[in-house]
Design a protein around this motif. Sequence first.
Motif, PDB file in Angstrom:
ATOM      1  N   GLU A 171       1.558  20.229  16.709  1.00 24.12           N
ATOM      2  CA  GLU A 171       0.768  19.301  15.889  1.00 24.12           C
ATOM      3  C   GLU A 171      -0.724  19.493  16.177  1.00 24.12           C
ATOM      4  OE1 GLU A 171       1.423  17.453  12.934  1.00 24.12           O
ATOM      5  OE2 GLU A 171       3.095  16.756  14.156  1.00 24.12           O
TER       6      GLU A 171
ATOM      7  N   PHE B  87      -4.544  15.354  14.225  1.00 29.82           N
ATOM      8  CA  PHE B  87      -3.439  14.530  13.720  1.00 29.82           C
ATOM      9  C   PHE B  87      -2.957  13.570  14.809  1.00 29.82           C
ATOM     10  CE2 PHE B  87      -1.711  17.604  10.245  1.00 29.82           C
ATOM     11  CZ  PHE B  87      -2.990  17.709   9.727  1.00 29.82           C
TER      12      PHE B  87
ATOM     13  N   PHE C  83      -5.498  10.924  15.196  1.00 31.67           N
ATOM     14  CA  PHE C  83      -5.456  10.044  14.026  1.00 31.67           C
ATOM     15  C   PHE C  83      -4.279   9.065  14.124  1.00 31.67           C
ATOM     16  CE2 PHE C  83      -4.662   8.977   9.578  1.00 31.67           C
ATOM     17  CZ  PHE C  83      -5.940   8.703   9.150  1.00 31.67           C
TER      18      PHE C  83
ATOM     19  N   PHE D 223       2.826   5.616  14.029  1.00 34.79           N
ATOM     20  CA  PHE D 223       2.356   6.935  14.441  1.00 34.79           C
ATOM     21  C   PHE D 223       2.946   8.021  13.541  1.00 34.79           C
ATOM     22  CE2 PHE D 223       2.800  10.849  16.877  1.00 34.79           C
ATOM     23  CZ  PHE D 223       1.506  11.038  17.336  1.00 34.79           C
ATOM     24  N   GLN D 224       4.263   7.987  13.369  1.00 32.39           N
ATOM     25  CA  GLN D 224       4.931   9.032  12.580  1.00 32.39           C
ATOM     26  C   GLN D 224       4.478   8.996  11.125  1.00 32.39           C
ATOM     27  OE1 GLN D 224       6.318  11.294  14.073  1.00 32.39           O
ATOM     28  NE2 GLN D 224       8.070  10.787  15.344  1.00 32.39           N
TER      29      GLN D 224
ATOM     30  N   VAL E 261       0.802  10.295  10.868  1.00 33.34           N
ATOM     31  CA  VAL E 261       0.721  11.749  11.089  1.00 33.34           C
ATOM     32  C   VAL E 261       1.267  12.477   9.854  1.00 33.34           C
ATOM     33  CG1 VAL E 261       1.658  13.661  12.462  1.00 33.34           C
ATOM     34  CG2 VAL E 261       0.735  11.668  13.610  1.00 33.34           C
ATOM     35  N   PHE E 262       2.343  11.947   9.303  1.00 33.48           N
ATOM     36  CA  PHE E 262       2.923  12.552   8.100  1.00 33.48           C
ATOM     37  C   PHE E 262       1.925  12.479   6.938  1.00 33.48           C
ATOM     38  CE2 PHE E 262       5.301  12.197   4.120  1.00 33.48           C
ATOM     39  CZ  PHE E 262       5.980  13.403   4.153  1.00 33.48           C
TER      40      PHE E 262
ATOM     41  N   ILE F 276      -1.377  12.156   6.982  1.00 31.51           N
ATOM     42  CA  ILE F 276      -2.560  12.998   7.167  1.00 31.51           C
ATOM     43  C   ILE F 276      -2.193  14.475   6.962  1.00 31.51           C
ATOM     44  CG2 ILE F 276      -2.480  13.332   9.693  1.00 31.51           C
ATOM     45  CD1 ILE F 276      -5.659  12.468   7.853  1.00 31.51           C
TER      46      ILE F 276
ATOM     47  N   GLU G  21      -3.149  19.301   4.854  1.00 31.80           N
ATOM     48  CA  GLU G  21      -2.626  20.628   5.174  1.00 31.80           C
ATOM     49  C   GLU G  21      -2.171  21.401   3.940  1.00 31.80           C
ATOM     50  OE1 GLU G  21      -0.874  21.240   9.430  1.00 31.80           O
ATOM     51  OE2 GLU G  21       0.279  19.712   8.404  1.00 31.80           O
TER      52      GLU G  21
ATOM     53  N   LYS H 123       0.223  23.680   4.197  1.00 34.95           N
ATOM     54  CA  LYS H 123       1.678  23.629   4.371  1.00 34.95           C
ATOM     55  C   LYS H 123       2.012  22.351   5.147  1.00 34.95           C
ATOM     56  CE  LYS H 123       4.213  27.284   5.223  1.00 34.95           C
ATOM     57  NZ  LYS H 123       4.662  28.498   5.933  1.00 34.95           N
ATOM     58  N   PRO H 124       2.102  21.225   4.461  1.00 35.03           N
ATOM     59  CA  PRO H 124       2.323  19.968   5.183  1.00 35.03           C
ATOM     60  C   PRO H 124       3.765  19.815   5.665  1.00 35.03           C
ATOM     61  CG  PRO H 124       2.313  19.570   2.835  1.00 35.03           C
ATOM     62  CD  PRO H 124       2.063  21.040   3.022  1.00 35.03           C
ATOM     63  N   HIS H 125       4.002  18.750   6.405  1.00 38.07           N
ATOM     64  CA  HIS H 125       5.372  18.446   6.831  1.00 38.07           C
ATOM     65  C   HIS H 125       6.226  18.312   5.583  1.00 38.07           C
ATOM     66  CE1 HIS H 125       3.372  16.488  10.533  1.00 38.07           C
ATOM     67  NE2 HIS H 125       3.529  17.771  10.687  1.00 38.07           N
ATOM     68  N   ALA H 126       7.386  18.960   5.622  1.00 32.26           N
ATOM     69  CA  ALA H 126       8.185  19.114   4.400  1.00 32.26           C
ATOM     70  C   ALA H 126       8.551  17.790   3.739  1.00 32.26           C
ATOM     71  CB  ALA H 126       9.434  19.908   4.723  1.00 32.26           C
TER      72      ALA H 126
ATOM     73  N   GLN I 261      10.867  12.247   7.553  1.00 31.16           N
ATOM     74  CA  GLN I 261      12.180  12.150   8.218  1.00 31.16           C
ATOM     75  C   GLN I 261      12.439  10.683   8.569  1.00 31.16           C
ATOM     76  OE1 GLN I 261      12.166  15.016  11.500  1.00 31.16           O
ATOM     77  NE2 GLN I 261      10.755  16.230  10.290  1.00 31.16           N
TER      78      GLN I 261
ATOM     79  N   TRP J 183      12.863   8.682  12.189  1.00 31.89           N
ATOM     80  CA  TRP J 183      11.860   7.738  12.689  1.00 31.89           C
ATOM     81  C   TRP J 183      12.497   6.386  12.998  1.00 31.89           C
ATOM     82  CZ3 TRP J 183       7.916   8.738   8.144  1.00 31.89           C
ATOM     83  CH2 TRP J 183       7.469  10.062   8.226  1.00 31.89           C
TER      84      TRP J 183
END
Lengths: 287, 175
Positions: B75, B79, B82, B117-118, B121-122, B124, B129, B131-134, B137, B141
């Motif tokens: 990570e 991020f 943040f 937090f999750q 981060v997702f 941001i 990005e 290629k961001p987090h797909a 989840q 979480w």
Amino acid sequence: MGFFPIDFKKIFIICLLVTIPMIAINIQRNEGELSFFLKPFFITASFIQSSVSNYSDSVQKTTSLYLNLIDIKKNNREMQTKMSALEAELLILKSLEQENTRLTELLEFKKTSQHKLLGARVIGHDLLGQHTTLFIDKGSKDGIQPGQAVITPRGVIGSVLNTEEDFSQVLTLTDTYSAIDAVVERSQARGIVEGASPSLCKLKYLQRTDDVLAGDLIVTTGLDGIFPKGFPIGKVTKVEKKDYGISQEVQIQPLVSTFDSEAVFIVLKTNDIQAVEAKMKELSLKD
Amino acid sequence: MTEKERSNTFLIINILLVILVACVETSFWYWLFAPVPSPMLWLSVVVAVMLYRTRIEGLIIIYVPSLFYFALSAEPLGFILFGLTAVYIFIKLLKDRIFIPSKMYFATVYAASILIFQIFVFLISILTEIKPHASPQVWKWIAQAFLAFIISPIFYPILEKLNPPDESIREGGMS
């Protein structure tokens, strides 16, 4: 004082707090390049992680030994002491046999492989869970460099993201940052394997007309000069063709689970690199 | 030992503890419980400091150990900062309105902090990005938050001892 009082001082502090991470976001993480001020943190983290990993190994062994002892105690109540001791011995022998089989498999793979491989032990996983990276106990002093392929006898694991003297971070193929040049073994349809979730990948940029079916094996092309040619990545689980567009999306189940991997191999040198270099040279001569 | 020296000592212990817990979590948890998602145990130490110590100590516990989290994850550092800043602001806002020092309160805030937090981060990652987090989840979480809620009472007494409430908190008013 209302439930949501407006305090400009607080708002200013909050804005300041949000700005600092935003500035940090702009500092890109480049493969293999670490700022000098981050190095001590990486080295300290690696040291603690290795120690904890060794400790956890011992605890695991101690726990299993303790559980075995409990088993023996139970059996003692029912059977003779000698019989229990033999059973315990048999258990240990079985676990040794399993370990022996696993190590023989790894050794055979290393022997038969045409590439220069280096074995490493997985010492940790990604802390935050949004990414799927691994930490291995071999680093730059063992000849590991960022970008090298990481494999097991069963299939591709990923590639080296960062290296330090004694440890390296591996980006697994299921991570969203990962991209591997791949083909469908049966039809030779070519695409890029990208991470989709902690346990799945996607084969992207396949043409709509390309022949791909559920159950097909996806292998590496070797053209990226990182992975050995024809090395298995995963099996197709779902093929999705939308009503429009020129491509199709293919879901892949990797052959190797990153959670189960205890030992991996780093491809220090793949013979395919020479093949790719020769091909490039040939093409440039033609031009 | 003066109050300030005592406070600094506890802060250093907390920083060392959060780094140790993070390292333990990356290896120990996976060997024993994989593929069960880890409940971000390191965040419990961060949450405890944010809840029971001063604002400055709360900020220190964000910025100093973040460099270690960065070493233990793919990570980007921004991020992580943040996400933790979002948690800090959430705890600050909550503490100003409702503050009940107890196991249950801590467990709830800790579990909520994991979700915050999750999610941040997702978000941001999606916003910045290429290629961001797909995909979010969400179940993972929720599982992490649930696990955190269940197991936090086990180590709460340790965190409580390491974080004796700040004077302003004891008097009932937050600065």
